[in-house]
Design an enzyme around this catalytic site. Structure first.
Site, mmCIF file in Angstrom:
data_model
loop_
_atom_site.group_PDB
_atom_site.id
_atom_site.type_symbol
_atom_site.label_atom_id
_atom_site.label_comp_id
_atom_site.label_asym_id
_atom_site.label_seq_id
_atom_site.Cartn_x
_atom_site.Cartn_y
_atom_site.Cartn_z
ATOM 1 N N ILE A 271 0.830 -1.211 0.000
ATOM 2 C CA ILE A 271 0.000 0.000 0.000
ATOM 3 C C ILE A 271 0.862 1.257 0.000
ATOM 4 C CG2 ILE A 271 -1.623 1.341 1.405
ATOM 5 C CD1 ILE A 271 -2.842 -1.344 2.227
ATOM 6 N N HIS B 203 0.572 4.543 1.336
ATOM 7 C CA HIS B 203 -0.301 5.162 2.335
ATOM 8 C C HIS B 203 -0.490 6.650 2.070
ATOM 9 C CE1 HIS B 203 -0.689 1.667 4.933
ATOM 10 N NE2 HIS B 203 0.597 1.405 4.721
ATOM 11 N N LYS C 284 -1.639 -0.573 11.839
ATOM 12 C CA LYS C 284 -2.773 -0.042 11.087
ATOM 13 C C LYS C 284 -3.875 -1.085 10.960
ATOM 14 C CE LYS C 284 0.072 3.126 8.365
ATOM 15 N NZ LYS C 284 1.407 2.567 8.707
ATOM 16 N N CYS D 219 3.113 -25.094 -14.494
ATOM 17 C CA CYS D 219 4.127 -24.358 -15.263
ATOM 18 C C CYS D 219 5.483 -24.263 -14.607
ATOM 19 C CB CYS D 219 3.624 -22.960 -15.591
ATOM 20 S SG CYS D 219 3.480 -21.875 -14.177
ATOM 21 N N VAL E 120 27.551 -8.507 3.401
ATOM 22 C CA VAL E 120 28.482 -7.577 4.039
ATOM 23 C C VAL E 120 28.917 -8.157 5.378
ATOM 24 C CG1 VAL E 120 28.751 -5.272 5.010
ATOM 25 C CG2 VAL E 120 27.478 -5.584 2.883
ATOM 26 N N SER F 243 6.510 0.201 8.557
ATOM 27 C CA SER F 243 5.453 0.880 7.822
ATOM 28 C C SER F 243 5.429 2.330 8.269
ATOM 29 C CB SER F 243 4.108 0.222 8.138
ATOM 30 O OG SER F 243 3.082 0.885 7.471
ATOM 31 N N CYS G 63 -2.811 -20.040 -15.779
ATOM 32 C CA CYS G 63 -3.689 -19.281 -14.879
ATOM 33 C C CYS G 63 -3.541 -17.783 -15.113
ATOM 34 C CB CYS G 63 -3.375 -19.604 -13.432
ATOM 35 S SG CYS G 63 -3.482 -21.356 -13.025
#
Lengths: 424, 502
Positions: free
Chosen positions: B49, B51, B254, B453, B176, B344, B409
Site C-alpha cells: 500500500i 499510504h 494499522k 508451469c 556484508v 510501515s 492461470c
C-alpha cells in the site's frame, strides 16, 4: 502431420488427453470436420507421465502403460483425419449463438478465433495444492503436487528429492510413492486424513506394502519446516479424530526433504464458467444432460473436466459420448426440448453425472459414494431401479446403465431420480 | 576522481536511493544485497500500500509523518515513469463504534497537519454506498482518495532496472561482513566477495540495519522483526472491495486490511506479531496468526469467500525500530548514512527517504551536479493478460513465442519469461530461480500455484543459464528443485547430480 486450422469446423475439441482424443476420433469417424486443440507439445494429456501399467483394461481390452494408451488413441485420432493444433492454449470460448461458438486460441503456429458448431471441452483438471489443504509453515522448495513430481521425473528426467513424504493415499499418491521408491528414494510414509486408504486395495498392496512404505491413516500434515530460503527439512503431522479435527498434543515431526501433495483434482472450469455454464458444486464440473451437453447449448464436456475419474477408460468413454452428443446436436439443430428428469445424489452418495436425463435414450450413470460400504444396495429412487454391489468405495467410480424406460418412470413422479447407497 | 557510494540493501529503499543518486555526475553508485535478487527482503512480503500520510503523528514520529506524505506524492510520478503495476484506489478507514469515530477525527487532524489532501469523514450511508459489502456495523469512515497500491517487488525491480540503465552497479549474493572505518571516515565494506571500496555507505539494510551500524561502530536503535501474515484468494473469489479497507488503527498497527491487490486478487492481512530479535528470517505461516487475520478481516468484510478459494498464504517481516521512527541521515562516522528503521510506511516513504539521503550527501560537502543525460523512464514487460483479445493475437502473430502460453492461470507466455530472464541478468542475478521469474511476470502465482508451469520455467531457466534442470532453484542456492537426474540415487551418490550440490 501438417494440419489446417483456419475455417469453420463442425466440432472443436479442447484438450488432447484421453477424453479429448476419444471425442475427436469418434466425431471424425462419424464424418464430422474436427479440430483438436491441445496445450501439450504432444497428445496424451497426463498419460505420458503415467509410466505405470493399468490403463485400458475396460476400454481397449488390454492392460497398457499411460504412454502406450495415449499412443493407441493418438493413432486413432490421426487415422480418423482429425486436424491437430498442439502447443495451443484456449483462454476463452465465445458465445455467438446457440449454434455457433468462437474458440479463441493462442499458439506459436496459429492465433485467432476458430468458428465451430459444437465444442467438446475436455481440458482436464488441476491438482489441489498445499495452500488449499492448509499446509502452513515455511514456503521452501521441495513441495510438489503428485502430477508435478511425475512430470519432473518422467517427462523432464529430474529427481525431486531423496526423502519423500506423500500427502494423500489416493491411487495417484500411492503410485507416486512407489515411483520414488523405484528410483532409490526413501519414502518415509503416505499420510491420509481419512481412516481408510483413498485408493484401490490393489495399490495399497502393490505400491505400499510391497515397498515397505508406511501408510499413516487419520493423520494430516499441518506444516512444513525449512530454513530461510532453503528446502523442506521436516514435516509436522497431527492425528485427527472422527470429525477430522486435529487432536491436540499429537503433533510429531518427520524428517524429509520433499513433500508430495496428492490431495485430489479439481476440474478446470475457468473457460466454461466464463461462458456461463452452470457448475455442479458436488462434481466441481459443469452440469450436463445425457448427451454430456453443458447448460450452454452446443458445448459438451468429457473426462476430468466433466467429473474426476479414477479410470482413464471412463474418461475416454465420456469423450465418445460427448462426440455422439455433438453429432446429434449438429444433425438436429440442437438437442430437442423435453421435460428433463433430474438425477441427484442422496443418502451415502457424493456425486452423480449426468445431472439431466431425457428418458429418450439409455444412459451410463457415473456416481461416487461418500464412504466405503460392503454388500451395498444402490437405489436409483424414482426410476425404480436397484443394484447390488459387493463393495463400493469413494475411490472407485460406480457406473450403472439406466434404461430409457426406467428414466421415463420418473417423469410420472417428481421428475427426479435420487441415487442412494445403503449397507446390507 | 568521483565519489564511490555503496548502498547496502537492494530493497525498495536502497533501490530508491540508488536511482536518485544515479542522477548525479561524479558519483559511482553500487547496490549490494545478500539475496539472489532485488526486493527479496522486507520489500517482498507486505501489503503493497502507498499510504496517504494521515496515520503518523508528526509530534512523535516526525520523519514518518513528513516522508510518508511526500513519498505518496512522489510515487504518483514514479509509477508512471517506471511503469509500475499500481492502482490509485483510495482507502476507507472504517469506524465501527462511537469512540472509533473520535479516532477518525484525530486521523483527519493529523492528515491536515501532514498536508494530506482530499481527506473526508463519510457517514454510514455513504460508506455503504461506496462499498456495499462492507459490514453493516460501520458507523463512519475516513475517505482517503490518495491511497494506492503497488506490487512492491515489481516496483523494486523497476527502480533497479532504471538505476542500472543510469549506471548503477548491482552486486547480488554479496553479504556484508564488516565496515572499514578509519579516522572516523568510511573506507569500504568487507564482503563475501571481497573488499568494496567506498567513500559513502548508505545503510538500507532493512531488518539488519542495526547489525550494519554495529559494524561501523555507529549507534543505532535495535530492530525487532514484526511478523504479518496474509491470505490470498483466487481471482474468481469475491466479493472484492474497490478501495483499500482499514480498520481504525491501534497504537502498534494499522490493522488487518481487506483489499483487492494490484493483480486482482482479494487479499487480507496482516496481523502484527513481535518476534524475538534473532528471528529475522522467520517468515513461516502459523495457524494462530492466520486465524487472527481471518477473524479481524471478517469484522470489516463479513462476506469472505470460502476457505477452499484460498490460493496462498504468506508472511512477511517488518523492521520495527526501537523508538518507532525512521532513522535517516548522517551519523557520527563520516560517510555512513542511514536510510533505515523502515517499518510501515517504509514502502510509501522510500522515494522520499532517498531524497533525504541525497541531502545528507550535500551536507557532507559532496558536490552534486545533475547529469546531462539521465533516463527517467523504464518500461515494464508487457503482460499478455493485460491485453485485449485483438492485441494478444497481433502480438502472437508477430512473435510466435508471444503465442506460447507457459502459465495458464495468469496467461504468461514464453516471451515474457525469456524477457524476465534477460532482465534478471541485466540487474546481476547469478542464480536461476523460479521466484525471480514469478515476481517479474506473475507465472506460478495463479489458481494452480505453479503445478503446471513450474517445470516449464525450470526448463527455460536451465537452458538460458546453462545449468542442468535440477540445479535451477525456487528462491536461490539451497532451494534447488531437484537432487539430480532421475537415476542419480540408483547410480550411487558418488557419480551423480553434477551441478546439483550446494
Amino acid at each position: 502431420m501438417r494440419s489446417r486450422v483456419e475455417g469453420r469446423r463442425d466440432v472443436v475439441v479442447v484438450g488432447g488427453g484421453p477424453a479429448g482424443m476419444a471425442a475427436a476420433a469418434r466425431a471424425a469417424e462419424m464424418g464430422l470436420d474436427v479440430l483438436l486443440v491441445d496445450e501439450g507439445r504432444r497428445l496424451g494429456g497426463i498419460l505420458p507421465q503415467c509410466i505405470h501399467p493399468g490403463f485400458g483394461v475396460h476400454y481397449l481390452g488390454e492392460e497398457l502403460t499411460g504412454p502406450e494408451f495415449a499412443q493407441r488413441l493418438a493413432s486413432r485420432v490421426e487415422d480418423a483425419g482429425v486436424d491437430l493444433l498442439l502447443d495451443a492454449h484456449v483462454p476463452e470460448v465465445r458465445w455467438i449463438s446457440h449454434a455457433e461458438k468462437g474458440v479463441r486460441v493462442l499458439s506459436p503456429g496459429f492465433s485467432g478465433e476458430v468458428r465451430t458448431g459444437a465444442v467438446i471441452y475436455a481440458a482436464g483438471a488441476r491438482e489441489r495444492h498445499r495452500f488449499e489443504i492448509g499446509i502452513l509453515g515455511d514456503r521452501v522448495a521441495g513441495v510438489y503436487t503428485a502430477g508435478e513430481a511425475q512430470t519432473m521425473m518422467d517427462v523432464y528426467g529430474i529427481l525431486p528429492g531423496r526423502r519423500v513424504l506423500v500427502v494423500g493415499s489416493g491411487d495417484v499418491g500411492m503410485i507416486v510413492a512407489r515411483r520414488f521408491a523405484l528410483e532409490g528414494a526413501e519414502v518415509v510414509g503416505v499420510v491420509e486424513i481419512m481412516p481408510y486408504p483413498g485408493g484401490l486395495t490393489r495399490n495399497v498392496v502393490q505400491c505400499l506394502e510391497d515397498f515397505d512404505i508406511p501408510l499413516l491413516l487419520s493423520h494430516r500434515v499441518v506444516a512444513v519446516r525449512g530454513r530461510g530460503r532453503g528446502r523442506v527439512e521436516r514435516a509436522v503431522l497431527v492425528r485427527v479424530d472422527e470429525g477430522l479435527r486435529d487432536v491436540p498434543g499429537t503433533e510429531t515431526e518427520v524428517e524429509c526433504d520433499t513433500v508430495v501433495v496428492s490431495a485430489g483434482l479439481v476440474p478446470r472450469m475457468e473457460v466454461l464458467r466464463e461462458l456461463g455454464a452452470l457448475i455442479d458444486q458436488a462434481t466441481g464440473g459443469p452440469m450436463v444432460n445425457d448427451r454430456l451437453e453443458t447448460t450452454v447449448p452446443g458445448v459438451f464436456a468429457a473426462g476430468n473436466a466433466l467429473v474426476i475419474n479414477d479410470l482413464v477408460d471412463h474418461a475416454a468413454e465420456q469423450g465418445e459420448q460427448a462426440a455422439e452428443g455433438a453429432a446429434e446436436f449438429l444433425r438436429r439443430g440442437g438437442i430437442p426440448a423435453t421435460d428433463w428428469v433430474k438425477l441427484r445424489p442422496g443418502e451415502g452418495v457424493k456425486l452423480t453425472v449426468p445431472q439431466l436425463l431425457s428418458g429418450e435414450r439409455d444412459v451410463w450413470v457415473y456416481l461416487r459414494v461418500a464412504r466405503p460400504v460392503r454388500n451395498a444396495r444402490l437405489s436409483l429412487r424414482g426410476a425404480g431401479k436397484e443394484v447390488r454391489l459387493p463393495v463400493v468405495r469413494p475411490a472407485e467410480m460406480v457406473r450403472v446403465k439406466l434404461m430409457a424406460g426406467e428414466v421415463r418412470r420418473a417423469k410420472v413422479g417428481g421428475r427426479e431420480v435420487v441415487a442412494e447407497v445403503y449397507g446390507g | 576522481m568521483g565519489v564511490r557510494v555503496v548502498v547496502v540493501g537492494a530493497g525498495v529503499v536502497g533501490a530508491s536511493v540508488a536511482r536518485v543518486l544515479s542522477r548525479y555526475e561524479g558519483l559511482e553508485v553500487h547496490l549490494v544485497d545478500a539475496n539472489p535478487d532485488v526486493g527479496w527482503g522486507v520489500s517482498k512480503a507486505n501489503t503493497g500500500i502507498v499510504h496517504g500520510g494521515y496515520d503518523d503523528d508528526p509530534d512523535r514520529f516526525p520523519l514518518r509523518a513528513e516522508l510518508c506524505a511526500l513519498g505518496n506524492e512522489i510515487w504518483h510520478r514514479w509509477v508512471e515513469e517506471l511503469d509500475v503495476p499500481h492502482t490509485w484506489s483510495g482507502a476507507l478507514v472504517v469506524a465501527l463504534e462511537g469512540d472509533q469515530r473520535r479516532e477518525l477525527e484525530s486521523l483527519l487532524e493529523r492528515g491536515r497537519r501532514n498536508g494530506v489532501p482530499e481527506l473526508r469523514i463519510v457517514e454510514r450511508e455513504e460508506a455503504l454506498a461506496m462499498e456495499p459489502n462492507l459490514t453493516q456495523e460501520v458507523e463512519a469512515a475516513l475517505w482517503a482518495p490518495t491511497v494506492g497500491q503497488i506490487h512492491p517487488v515489481r516496483a523494486t525491480v523497476a527502480i533497479v532496472e532504471n538505476a542500472v540503465d543510469n549506471g548503477v552497479r548491482v552486486h547480488l549474493e554479496t553479504e556484508v561482513r564488516g565496515v572499514k572505518v578509519e579516522g572516523g571516515e568510511v573506507r569500504g565494506l568487507e564482503t563475501s566477495r571481497g573488499f568494496l571500496e567506498a567513500d559513502v555507505v548508505v545503510n538500507a539494510a532493512g531488518l539488519r540495519a542495526d547489525e550494519l551500524a554495529d559494524m561501523a561502530g555507529v549507534e543505532f536503535p535495535r530492530i525487532r522483526p514484526r511478523r504479518g501474515e496474509y491470505w490470498i484468494f483466487d481471482r474468481s473469489a469475491g466479493p472484492k472491495p474497490r478501495r483499500v479497507l482499514f480498520p481504525t488503527p491501534t497504537p502498534t498497527s494499522k490493522g488487518v486490511v481487506v483489499t483487492t491487490e494490484v493483480s486482482g486478487h482479494l487479499m487480507i492481512g496482516p496481523n502484527a506479531e513481535d518476534l524475538p530479535p534473532d528471528a529475522k528470517g522467520d517468515v513461516g505461516n502459523t495457524a494462530k496468526g492466520l486465524e487472527e487475520v481471518w477473524e479481524r478481516a471478517g469484522e470489516l468484510w463479513p462476506r469472505l469467500p470460502p476457505r477452499r478459494l484460498v490460493i496462498r498464504t504468506f508472511a512477511g517481516l517488518r523492521p520495527e525500530p526501537e523508538g518507532g521512527d525512521f532513522v535517516v541521515g548522517n551519523t557520527e562516522v563520516w560517510g555512513f548514512v542511514n536510510a533505515a528503521g523502515t517499518r510501515s510506511p517504509g514502502l510509501t516513504a522510500a522515494p522520499a527517504i532517498a531524497l533525504r539521503v541525497r541531502d545528507a550527501l550535500v551536507e557532507l560537502g559532496i558536490e552534486l551536479r545533475e547529469k546531462g543525460e539521465w533516463k527517467a523512464t523504464r518500461r515494464d514487460i508487457e503482460s499478455t493478460i493485460d491485453l485485449g483479445w485483438r492485441e494478444r493475437v497481433e502480438r502472437a502473430r508477430d512473435d510466435p513465442l508471444r503465442g506460447r502460453v507457459v502459465c495458464r492461470c495468469n496467461l504468461v507466455t514464453e516471451r515474457e519469461v525469456l524477457e524476465a530472464i534477460e532482465r534478471m541478468r541485466a540487474v546481476g542475478v547469478r542464480t536461476p530461480s523460479i521466484d525471480s521469474v514469478k515476481f517479474r511476470t506473475g507465472a506460478t502465482s495463479g489458481t494452480c500455484q505453479g503445478s503446471f508451469c513450474r517445470v516449464r520455467l525450470v526448463e527455460l531457466l536451465a537452458r538460458e543459464f546453462g545449468v542442468p534442470p535440477w540445479g535451477v532453484t525456487l528462491k536461490g542456492r539451497g532451494s534447488e528443485v531437484g537432487v539430480g537426474d532421475v537415476k542419480v540415487l540408483l547410480r550411487g551418490a558418488s557419480t551423480g547430480g553434477e551441478g546439483s550440490e550446494e
